[in-house]
Design a protein around this motif. Structure first.
Motif, short mmCIF file in Angstrom:
data_model
loop_
_atom_site.label_atom_id
_atom_site.label_comp_id
_atom_site.label_asym_id
_atom_site.label_seq_id
_atom_site.Cartn_x
_atom_site.Cartn_y
_atom_site.Cartn_z
N HIS A 167 0.83 -1.21 0.00
CA HIS A 167 0.00 0.00 0.00
C HIS A 167 0.86 1.26 0.00
CE1 HIS A 167 -3.89 -1.94 0.17
NE2 HIS A 167 -3.48 -2.70 1.16
N LEU A 168 2.02 1.20 0.64
CA LEU A 168 2.93 2.34 0.63
C LEU A 168 3.47 2.59 -0.77
CD1 LEU A 168 4.39 4.50 2.29
CD2 LEU A 168 6.18 2.81 2.77
N LEU A 169 3.82 1.52 -1.47
CA LEU A 169 4.30 1.66 -2.85
C LEU A 169 3.22 2.28 -3.73
CD1 LEU A 169 6.64 0.88 -4.92
CD2 LEU A 169 5.17 -1.04 -5.49
N LEU A 170 1.97 1.85 -3.55
CA LEU A 170 0.87 2.39 -4.34
C LEU A 170 0.69 3.89 -4.08
CD1 LEU A 170 -1.65 -0.57 -4.04
CD2 LEU A 170 -0.70 0.33 -6.17
N GLU A 171 0.84 4.31 -2.81
CA GLU A 171 0.75 5.73 -2.48
C GLU A 171 1.86 6.52 -3.18
OE1 GLU A 171 0.81 6.38 1.72
OE2 GLU A 171 -0.79 4.93 2.10
N HIS A 172 3.07 5.96 -3.17
CA HIS A 172 4.20 6.64 -3.81
C HIS A 172 4.02 6.70 -5.33
CE1 HIS A 172 6.98 5.82 -0.14
NE2 HIS A 172 6.28 6.91 0.01
#
Length: 311
Positions: free
Chosen positions: A300-305
């Motif tokens: 989910h952090l990668l998707l936010e970035h």
């Protein structure tokens, strides 16, 4: 001088002979190692005709993402190409460039920090095991990689011979439980993620401490990779590996130097090293390998970035 040349030639042929012997013996283990999952990953990349997102790097990537969620959120096919940091950044890049990379593809690369230190970009013993799975990749091996592998060749070759003889005497068929084991060719899901460990808890492991000088050659290698992808019409995005808090604290100065050198180049970079530093309880069996909860957090952090990068 003449004696030196003769000894050098003999050494070269011994090294090559051991390498060939280790590679030509069939692997009859049941199941085979995670290295053989590379065959399936190649198939996934080469049969996908739509613009795709490919995750690659070392085992921080293999153990680090839920590609199904990324695919749903980005509306793109997602393939996890990663296996092992010990293959070296050179081999990881060269292997990927042999595959069906086409216009519109996005490559998200999360190298391990070890790839930027000393000879880490050239790989070591795990590279030998990748070549057993994909022998044709021998054509990708360069002199520096061969030198790095040479000290491991005797153990590797004799181990392969021993395993071959043992399996001649005791042939076993893959069991129904093979697909549930970790670190095997059956440990990956339909996207190439290692997923058989997702419901397992944390095991004991030691911290990593990086030693050695930062290698500018790794940055030059990434520059060349970026340029080659641009000629294809594909995009390179660089991000950072997951790492335990305790290992980050040991190596913060080195990691910050690597980050600064990356920023000085013309790379598309998402996130910062600290973004992917998580509490130790979110890791499985090494300071790089996330467990199921850690995988979801990083995904989910990668998707936010990615969203911030495109906005």
């Amino acid at each position: 001088m003449k004696k030196f040349l003769v000894n050098s030639i003999i050494f070269f042929f011994v090294v090559v002979a051991l390498l060939v012997l280790g590679l030509i013996l069939p692997n009859q283990n049941t199941p085979r190692t995670i290295d053989y999952a590379l065959i399936k990953k190649h198939e996934l990349i080469n049969t996908e005709k739509r613009p795709k997102l490919i995750l690659t790097g070392g085992s921080n990537v293999l153990f680090g993402f839920n590609s199904e969620i990324i695919s749903q959120q980005t509306n793109k096919p997602v393939i996890n190409h990663a296996i092992h940091a010990g293959y070296g950044l050179q081999y990881i890049i060269d292997d990927l460039l042999q595959q069906n990379i086409t216009k519109g593809d996005t490559i998200i690369l999360a190298p391990e920090y070890s790839h930027f230190i000393g000879n880490g970009r050239f790989g070591n013993e795990p590279l030998l095991f990748s070549l057993t799975a994909v022998p044709k990749n021998i054509k990708l091996i360069r002199l520096r990689q061969l030198i790095n592998m040479s000290s491991f060749l005797p153990k590797f070759a004799f181990g392969r011979i021993k395993s071959f003889i043992y399996n001649l005497k005791s042939k076993q068929q893959p069991s129904a439980s093979s697909s549930k084991k970790n670190y095997t060719e059956y440990s990956i899901n339909a996207h190439g993620d290692h997923n058989t460990h997702w419901n397992l808890g944390k095991t004991a492991f030691d911290n990593y401490e990086f030693t050695g000088k930062i290698d500018n050659g790794a940055l030059e290698m990434l520059q060349d990779f970026n340029a080659r992808l641009k000629t294809i019409g594909a995009t390179l995005i660089i991000t950072f590996p997951s790492l335990t808090q305790s290992s980050y604290q040991l190596n913060a100065t080195t990691i910050q130097k690597i980050h600064q050198r990356l920023l000085k180049n013309d790379f598309s970079i998402i996130g910062q090293p600290k973004d992917y530093v998580f509490e130790n309880t979110l890791f499985y069996d090494t300071p790089y390998h996330l467990n199921g909860k850690g995988v979801l957090k990083r995904t989910h952090l990668l998707l936010e970035h990615l969203k911030s990068h495109h906005d």
